[in-house]
Motif scaffolding. Structure first.
Motif, PDB file in Angstrom:
ATOM      1  N   ILE A  14      -6.153  -6.248   0.895  1.00  0.00           N
ATOM      2  CA  ILE A  14      -5.878  -4.897   1.385  1.00  0.00           C
ATOM      3  C   ILE A  14      -4.536  -4.868   2.110  1.00  0.00           C
ATOM      4  O   ILE A  14      -4.238  -5.778   2.892  1.00  0.00           O
ATOM      5  CB  ILE A  14      -7.002  -4.422   2.324  1.00  0.00           C
ATOM      6  N   PRO A  15      -3.703  -3.844   1.883  1.00  0.00           N
ATOM      7  CA  PRO A  15      -2.405  -3.753   2.578  1.00  0.00           C
ATOM      8  C   PRO A  15      -2.562  -3.564   4.079  1.00  0.00           C
ATOM      9  O   PRO A  15      -3.607  -3.155   4.576  1.00  0.00           O
ATOM     10  CB  PRO A  15      -1.742  -2.526   1.932  1.00  0.00           C
ATOM     11  N   VAL A  16      -1.482  -3.858   4.790  1.00  0.00           N
ATOM     12  CA  VAL A  16      -1.387  -3.652   6.236  1.00  0.00           C
ATOM     13  C   VAL A  16      -0.316  -2.603   6.504  1.00  0.00           C
ATOM     14  O   VAL A  16       0.832  -2.811   6.136  1.00  0.00           O
ATOM     15  CB  VAL A  16      -1.017  -4.972   6.954  1.00  0.00           C
ATOM     16  N   PRO A  17      -0.648  -1.441   7.114  1.00  0.00           N
ATOM     17  CA  PRO A  17      -1.996  -1.048   7.498  1.00  0.00           C
ATOM     18  C   PRO A  17      -2.800  -0.603   6.282  1.00  0.00           C
ATOM     19  O   PRO A  17      -2.217  -0.297   5.236  1.00  0.00           O
ATOM     20  CB  PRO A  17      -1.748   0.121   8.448  1.00  0.00           C
ATOM     21  N   PRO A  18      -4.125  -0.537   6.387  1.00  0.00           N
ATOM     22  CA  PRO A  18      -4.939  -0.098   5.249  1.00  0.00           C
ATOM     23  C   PRO A  18      -4.712   1.381   4.968  1.00  0.00           C
ATOM     24  O   PRO A  18      -4.462   2.164   5.886  1.00  0.00           O
ATOM     25  CB  PRO A  18      -6.369  -0.376   5.706  1.00  0.00           C
ATOM     26  N   LYS A  19      -4.815   1.753   3.698  1.00  0.00           N
ATOM     27  CA  LYS A  19      -4.620   3.161   3.349  1.00  0.00           C
ATOM     28  C   LYS A  19      -5.823   4.003   3.767  1.00  0.00           C
ATOM     29  O   LYS A  19      -5.682   5.164   4.116  1.00  0.00           O
ATOM     30  CB  LYS A  19      -4.362   3.281   1.848  1.00  0.00           C
ATOM     31  N   LEU A  20      -7.023   3.411   3.687  1.00  0.00           N
ATOM     32  CA  LEU A  20      -8.227   4.096   4.156  1.00  0.00           C
ATOM     33  C   LEU A  20      -8.971   3.162   5.114  1.00  0.00           C
ATOM     34  O   LEU A  20      -8.597   3.026   6.251  1.00  0.00           O
ATOM     35  CB  LEU A  20      -9.109   4.509   2.966  1.00  0.00           C
ATOM     36  N   TYR A  21     -10.009   2.506   4.614  1.00  0.00           N
ATOM     37  CA  TYR A  21     -10.777   1.595   5.452  1.00  0.00           C
ATOM     38  C   TYR A  21     -10.272   0.173   5.278  1.00  0.00           C
ATOM     39  O   TYR A  21      -9.830  -0.223   4.208  1.00  0.00           O
ATOM     40  CB  TYR A  21     -12.272   1.691   5.121  1.00  0.00           C
ATOM     41  N   GLY A  22     -10.345  -0.595   6.316  1.00  0.00           N
ATOM     42  CA  GLY A  22      -9.895  -1.981   6.325  1.00  0.00           C
ATOM     43  C   GLY A  22      -9.734  -2.422   7.765  1.00  0.00           C
ATOM     44  O   GLY A  22      -8.626  -2.413   8.304  1.00  0.00           O
TER      45      GLY A  22
END
Length: 341
Positions: free
Chosen positions: A11-19
């Protein structure tokens, strides 16, 4: 000091939705920078966080599997050689660490999920005092063979963004999380129906839980007492929590942390929780929420929520879970292993 933060590649940082972990890493970059450090990130290639001086991308986008582990471990080795950090703060696989065995600086390995006693013991034996083991909840390592090698550091949240309401009142109970049984969604509905207080539910539904939602959750949704608003962005989350009489954390498993409890407290909302996982480390009964061993006991003590101060809840979140507070706790480990015991 130059700090390299690594996080799993999915998951990317920051997350696009939840993460949750990726959001913590994004905020921790800000915290370390505000304390005067140069911060480097090794994460998903689509990571675009501006809280880092430099970003590097993992070549393999899966953290499991021998080939993926080997590929990313080689990348970590390359980044460490090129950046020459003083500290590596790893939220990624502990299996990568043998590839940087020559690294002479400090390593913080943080766990946000179930811990392998064997793997962590081997790593600690190999790296010795250079390796500092941390988890987001004390309950995660208390049963391990060497709990004295561990420190508990809570996750952080953006307490400057998450604030108390200024004009609107508190009108509802709130549930925020994945819509699945272990998160306690059915228990939240039962609680709201029992105390006859409107419940607003927000959260994502993974494909494997769609039938659960349709068959067991949706029949209770009437738009009045029980309302479902789907997934929410940060602003909608703030509105949900800042307007809440209380946040329901009726988990059916040993939740490692549960950052949404800290977020609710930052918005001045007391937490109503079952006594599992990290709950007793976050919620103090009668002070910033109510804790019980059953739904029945929580229903009985629900009137106590009216006596809990919004300001006390918020200040507790700022003092314990703000970005700067948590970043400082991590760095304190480097000077005293006993600091957080």
């Amino acid at each position: 000091m130059k700090i390299l933060i690594t996080v799993d590649p999915e998951i990317p940082v920051p997350p696009k939705l939840y993460g949750g972990i990726e959001r913590v890493v994004h905020q921790l970059g800000q915290g370390y920078q505000s304390l005067g450090h140069e911060v480097i990130l090794l994460a998903h290639p689509e990571s675009n966080s501006t809280n880092f001086h430099q970003r590097h991308a993992w070549p393999a986008l899966k953290s499991r599997g021998t080939r993926n582990i080997y590929t990313n471990a080689k990348k970590l080795r390359h980044v460490v050689k090129s950046e020459q950090p003083d500290l590596i703060h790893s939220f990624s696989r502990i299996a990568y660490l043998p590839f940087i065995w020559e690294f002479k600086g400090a390593i913080i390995q943080t766990f946000q999920r179930k811990i392998s006693n064997t793997t962590t013991r081997l790593a600690k034996n190999f790296f010795g005092e250079r390796l500092h083991l941390t988890a987001c909840g004390r309950h995660m390592f208390q049963s391990l063979s060497k709990p004295e090698h561990w420190s508990a550091v809570p996750n952080c949240c953006d307490t400057e963004f998450l604030t108390q309401p200024t004009t609107t009142g508190r009108t509802h109970l709130a549930f925020l999380g994945r819509i699945e049984p272990i998160k306690g969604i059915l228990e939240a509905i039962k609680f709201a129906q029992s105390v006859q207080t409107p419940l607003v539910i927000a959260g994502n539904i993974e494909p494997e839980w769609e039938s659960f939602f349709e068959n067991e959750v949706k029949p209770h949704i009437d738009g009045t007492l029980i309302q479902y608003i789907g997934t929410v962005d940060d602003i909608a989350k703030r509105n949900l929590l800042s307007g809440a009489i209380g946040f329901l954390m009726l988990i059916q498993w040993e939740e490692p942390f549960g950052i949404v409890m800290a977020e609710a407290l930052a918005c001045g909302a007391p937490v109503i929780a079952l006594n599992r996982g990290s709950v007793p480390e976050i919620v103090e009964h009668g002070i910033n929420g109510i804790v019980g061993d059953s739904i029945a006991s929580l229903i009985q003590t629900y009137p106590l929520v009216d006596k809990i101060s919004e300001q006390v809840c918020r200040m507790d979140a700022v003092n314990r879970f703000s970005i700067d507070a948590v970043a400082s706790l991590y760095l304190k480990i480097l000077t005293s292993n006993d600091a957080l015991k």
